[in-house]
Design a protein around this motif. Sequence first.
Motif, PDB file in Angstrom:
ATOM      1  N   HIS B 342       4.295   5.149  -3.465  1.00 44.86           N
ATOM      2  CA  HIS B 342       3.310   4.066  -3.346  1.00 44.86           C
ATOM      3  C   HIS B 342       4.022   2.712  -3.377  1.00 44.86           C
ATOM      4  N   PRO B 343       4.561   2.293  -2.243  1.00 47.16           N
ATOM      5  CA  PRO B 343       5.254   1.001  -2.238  1.00 47.16           C
ATOM      6  C   PRO B 343       4.298  -0.136  -2.640  1.00 47.16           C
ATOM      7  N   PRO B 344       4.720  -0.994  -3.544  1.00 47.42           N
ATOM      8  CA  PRO B 344       3.823  -2.068  -3.982  1.00 47.42           C
ATOM      9  C   PRO B 344       3.621  -3.111  -2.878  1.00 47.42           C
ATOM     10  N   GLY B 345       2.568  -3.862  -2.989  1.00 49.50           N
ATOM     11  CA  GLY B 345       2.292  -4.887  -1.992  1.00 49.50           C
ATOM     12  C   GLY B 345       2.283  -6.272  -2.609  1.00 49.50           C
ATOM     13  N   THR B 346       2.391  -7.253  -1.729  1.00 46.45           N
ATOM     14  CA  THR B 346       2.308  -8.636  -2.191  1.00 46.45           C
ATOM     15  C   THR B 346       0.900  -9.136  -1.881  1.00 46.45           C
ATOM     16  N   PRO B 347       0.139  -9.525  -2.899  1.00 42.83           N
ATOM     17  CA  PRO B 347      -1.219  -9.994  -2.616  1.00 42.83           C
ATOM     18  C   PRO B 347      -1.205 -11.306  -1.818  1.00 42.83           C
ATOM     19  N   SER B 348      -2.132 -11.415  -0.893  1.00 41.11           N
ATOM     20  CA  SER B 348      -2.246 -12.667  -0.129  1.00 41.11           C
ATOM     21  C   SER B 348      -2.757 -13.775  -1.041  1.00 41.11           C
ATOM     22  N   VAL B 349      -2.388 -14.980  -0.716  1.00 37.68           N
ATOM     23  CA  VAL B 349      -2.812 -16.142  -1.515  1.00 37.68           C
ATOM     24  C   VAL B 349      -3.346 -17.222  -0.570  1.00 37.68           C
ATOM     25  N   ASP B 350      -3.902 -18.275  -1.150  1.00 37.00           N
ATOM     26  CA  ASP B 350      -4.309 -19.432  -0.339  1.00 37.00           C
ATOM     27  C   ASP B 350      -3.048 -20.158   0.132  1.00 37.00           C
TER      28      ASP B 350
END
Lengths: 176, 360
Positions: B342-350
Amino acid sequence: MNHRAWAIGIIGCAALFAAAGIGFAKRSPEQGSAAAPQAGASPITALTPVIAKAPGSSRQPEAEFSRWSVQVLKTLPTRESLRQLTDEEAHRTPLSVQDAAEELGRIAQAIHDTPAFAEEGREFYRKCAAAEELLTAVRALCFADFTRLDQRLGESEAPAVPQTVRALAAQLPSGV
Amino acid sequence: MKALSALVLVSLLAPGSECLAMSKKRTAVEGRIHFAKDIPDKQAQAMIQDLNLLRSMDIQSSDPEFVKKLKLDHVDARSMEDWLAERVQYIVGENFNIQQAAYVDRPYFSFENENQSPVLEYPTATPHSTPGSRVVTVMSNIGGAVYFAGKKAGTLYGVKIPGIGKIPLSSPRVGLLEVGEGMFITTKTLKKVGTESKAGQLIRLATLFHEARHSDGHGTSLGFFHAVCPKGHDYEGYSACDRNLNGAYTIGAQVTKALLESCSTCSEAEREALKMEYLDSASRVIQETPMSQGELDAEIQRLTDSQSVCPIYQQFPDMKDVPEVCKNPDAVTKQIEELRAHPPGTPSVDWDDAPEGRRS
């Protein structure tokens, strides 16, 4: 005039339009019909208000609504149908999705105008929300409509939908 | 002639409406948005009516994100108009030829954030071609693209807008949009009988707000360029998503939702159309970007390397401050397995929406 800069700029401009798609929104007028098979939805749609309101009609309005909704389900855009779009067409809501909105709008209007259709309507929304081949946005709208009717009619078995569909449907404002 | 007289009359009577027929210059939002001469009158009229409709609406929004994303002072039509007019100033027609209209305003121009550029993602989708089909323009923000092309070339470009004149594109906020026939193609429900429904107009307004967002941003956020939709997404491979939480799709979605909530006279069918518009836009906002294969490999390597000192500690058991990885090597192995699965993800931001350059 700096001709070199000019040429670079124009080439850059064209490339950027094409590649980055900044605000590009183009679509084909034929797109809607190409992406969504018509399956004879329109004649049935045209009949619906008549079926619903005709006094002493020999047809069962609910059964007729049910038949119509089955036809509508067949016309809704699939994920696969989106593969026909160009990048420019994909930029804004494709016509096939607008067509789907139109059909779902008619269903919603019919249920609103004829409360007797609510049970069949809920069944339609259940099938639509559960249909894996359909677009996420379409499934989310159906799931939201299913939930709304389910609350009104009394809870039933919810369709199996992925979290993405649930999360999207939850973003719709309630009470509109 | 009758229609013309009626139009003049309506223009004079309707408060806040713009005069279409009396002057060659067609404008909206108190003269702040200009329609070029090359736009067919019918299209300009429709857009002016859309903007007049916006002005007449009592805007409601139950979602606090609406104010937050647009950074509005108030939830009202005036604030929305202002937001739009700060980002859209000129609208040209679909036959506008950018190559003929563009000119070099200033060579060797010094741009802000000269060494910073947005990351452009290139579409990978290869659509099945439909022979004979014609693609028509809906709306596009060409000002942002020309500004960016100029920045790349170190040259300030300008464009000659029909009926308006030469405009240097010193910022995407100059606000140059192109509109085409596609903007006015609507389905039967949205057309109603002989006239246009409110929902059709509201969807057009949402498109205008979407495009307006491309006039924002600076440096890496310049133009709020779209991202390629990820694997498994409905629009997989198309440049039809946003890798941020305040881009054009978010703005379009938020505006659609607010207009839906504010439309007291919309029919059930029209509401459904607006909901679909909202959902289609909202579904294009990428919430998380998974770690790339390269990043994953690097992370696994880092964890593996961290264990390389452990044999030393094993050799000298009396050594103090034994690293955690050496105390429980199985935990690291499990961590690596988990990363692979389960490769981690980078959450999108403003993104930072402060604009680059300024209108001259």
